[in-house]
Design a protein around this motif. Structure first.
Motif, short mmCIF file in Angstrom:
data_model
loop_
_atom_site.label_atom_id
_atom_site.label_comp_id
_atom_site.label_asym_id
_atom_site.label_seq_id
_atom_site.Cartn_x
_atom_site.Cartn_y
_atom_site.Cartn_z
N ARG A 42 39.37 34.12 39.50
CA ARG A 42 38.79 33.30 38.43
C ARG A 42 38.02 34.12 37.42
O ARG A 42 38.23 34.00 36.22
N ALA A 43 37.14 34.98 37.93
CA ALA A 43 36.34 35.82 37.02
C ALA A 43 37.26 36.71 36.19
O ALA A 43 37.06 36.88 34.99
N GLY A 44 38.30 37.27 36.83
CA GLY A 44 39.22 38.16 36.13
C GLY A 44 39.99 37.43 35.04
O GLY A 44 40.21 37.97 33.95
N SER A 45 40.42 36.20 35.34
CA SER A 45 41.17 35.43 34.33
C SER A 45 40.27 35.10 33.15
O SER A 45 40.71 35.14 32.00
N GLU A 46 38.99 34.80 33.44
CA GLU A 46 38.06 34.52 32.34
C GLU A 46 37.80 35.77 31.52
O GLU A 46 37.73 35.71 30.28
N LEU A 47 37.68 36.91 32.19
CA LEU A 47 37.49 38.16 31.45
C LEU A 47 38.72 38.49 30.61
O LEU A 47 38.61 38.96 29.49
N PHE A 48 39.92 38.20 31.15
CA PHE A 48 41.11 38.46 30.34
C PHE A 48 41.13 37.56 29.10
O PHE A 48 41.47 38.02 28.01
N GLU A 49 40.75 36.29 29.27
CA GLU A 49 40.66 35.40 28.11
C GLU A 49 39.72 36.00 27.06
O GLU A 49 40.00 35.94 25.86
N ALA A 50 38.59 36.57 27.52
CA ALA A 50 37.64 37.20 26.59
C ALA A 50 38.26 38.42 25.92
O ALA A 50 38.03 38.66 24.73
N ILE A 51 39.08 39.17 26.65
CA ILE A 51 39.77 40.33 26.06
C ILE A 51 40.66 39.90 24.90
O ILE A 51 40.70 40.53 23.85
N THR A 52 41.37 38.77 25.08
CA THR A 52 42.32 38.34 24.05
C THR A 52 41.62 38.01 22.73
O THR A 52 42.27 37.94 21.70
N ALA A 53 40.29 37.81 22.78
CA ALA A 53 39.55 37.50 21.55
C ALA A 53 38.84 38.72 20.97
O ALA A 53 38.20 38.62 19.92
#
Ligand code: AVJ
Length: 355
Positions: A42-53
């Motif tokens: 979960r934390a990793g998926s949220e961090l990846f979402e942040a990367i995309t921005a």
């Protein structure tokens, strides 16, 4: 983007035995390697979402804008009545652009993560109320049986995000062949592939100023500590991103900044200063490389588009070998942020290139 890494309670019964196996065998091998798929808790998926921005991470916004510009053309080339099958739908950020242009007869998102799959399916069913939606929970690296409701519909596979870049070439070829088998003959595939470009653009995309990518990489160690009863001293590791020019790939590593000893699920590990754990490959493809890859994977490139800066490619391919099919990169003059666009400059081929 600050996450408290330790406040997720983990039920040990839920730990994936494959995660445990990959971590233990990966840390015991040389070079030490852990597959990139384990980033995405979960934390990793949220961090990846942040990367995309992130401003440095050109990948997501470039692909999105490119898709907006060419979606109508893709829809025209694919023809009406296709079912769109998305591989690894994840958070489905680009999907609405394609769906509104193609107006498919059905949409089939495939994802291994149940939570992601249903959350995004719910969102899309609100955006496209009349569209038949058939989520499939499964691992698309294996041949899947698609829902019987789309049995008689021609299919358009959708594999955006340059996710293919996480795989080494033989694995990527296998995956493309599996996708062809899942989709069946007469299918088409729209795939997003990141391009080889100057390392001065590539490296910051994987080593951003805010340290979000570093947190994404280091989260793997937190996850190991959380889920596998690890005692990895996370503060003794630093994020490293490098460009491997021979292999045309970005590599991410976790480098020990001092000698460290730790335990993971009854295994004992010892690393010396400057030793690394290789956590990700992100392969980049030139336009011809991408066409060769698709052909090796059982697809014939049919049309391809690139953004004006040639950062990213979208390629439309048809299943099966068709050596006569020409494919020309069409440079999109300007990226637009909306799905509707003026009639395109046409699909006239100035020169036919077949790989
Ligand atoms: C999701 C595999 C496309 O390789 O660019 C982003 C993952 N890793 N920043 C990529 C990623 C570090 C991403 N893919």
């Amino acid at each position: 983007m600050l996450l408290n890494q330790n406040d997720q309670s983990v039920c040990f019964a839920e730990v994936d035995p494959a995660f445990r196996r990959d971590v233990l065998t990966g840390l015991a091998s040389r070079p030490r390697t852990i597959p990139a798929r384990w980033f995405y808790d979960r934390a990793g998926s949220e961090l990846f979402e942040a990367i995309t921005a992130l401003p440095e991470y050109y990948v997501s916004r470039t692909e999105r804008a490119l898709l907006c510009s060419v979606a109508d053309e893709v829809a025209a080339l694919a023809g009406p009545g296709r079912a769109i099958v998305e591989f690894g739908s994840g958070s489905c950020a680009k999907t609405p652009v394609l769906l509104s242009a193609a107006n498919p007869s059905a949409y089939v998102p495939i994802d291994i993560s149940r939570d992601f799959l249903w959350a995004s399916a719910r969102r899309l069913s609100h955006l496209f109320p009349g569209m038949p939606l058939h989520p499939v929970e499964g691992d698309f690296t294996r041949t899947l049986r698609l829902p019987s409701a789309i049995e008689d519909m021609p299919r358009l596979g959708f594999f955006p995000g340059s996710t293919i870049g996480n795989l080494l070439v033989p694995e990527a070829v296998d995956l493309l062949r599996t996708m062809a088998a899942t989709l069946g003959s007469g299918s088409m595939l729209l795939i997003g592939i990141d391009r080889i470009k100057d390392p001065s653009l590539l490296l910051p995309a994987y080593n951003d100023a805010q340290g979000v990518t570093a947190a994404f990489n280091l989260n793997l160690l937190h996850r190991i500590n959380r889920e596998l009863r690890g005692s990895v001293p996370v503060d003794a590791f630093r994020h490293v991103a490098l460009w491997n020019d021979d292999e045309a790939r970005i590599e991410m590593h976790l480098e020990a900044t001092r000698d460290v000893d730790f335990e993971i699920a009854d295994g004992y590990f010892s690393m010396t200063r400057a030793e690394t754990i290789h956590t990700e490959n992100s392969l980049k493809y030139g336009p011809r490389d991408a066409r060769v890859l698709l052909r090796a994977g059982g697809w014939s490139p049919f049309a391809a588009w690139e953004d004006p800066e040639k950062l990213f490619s979208l390629i439309l391919a048809t299943a099966g070998p068709d050596p006569s099919a020409p494919c020309l990169y069409q440079q999109v003059d300007a990226l637009q942020n909306h799905a509707k666009l003026q009639p395109s400059q046409g699909f006239e081929l100035q020169s036919a290139m077949s790989t």
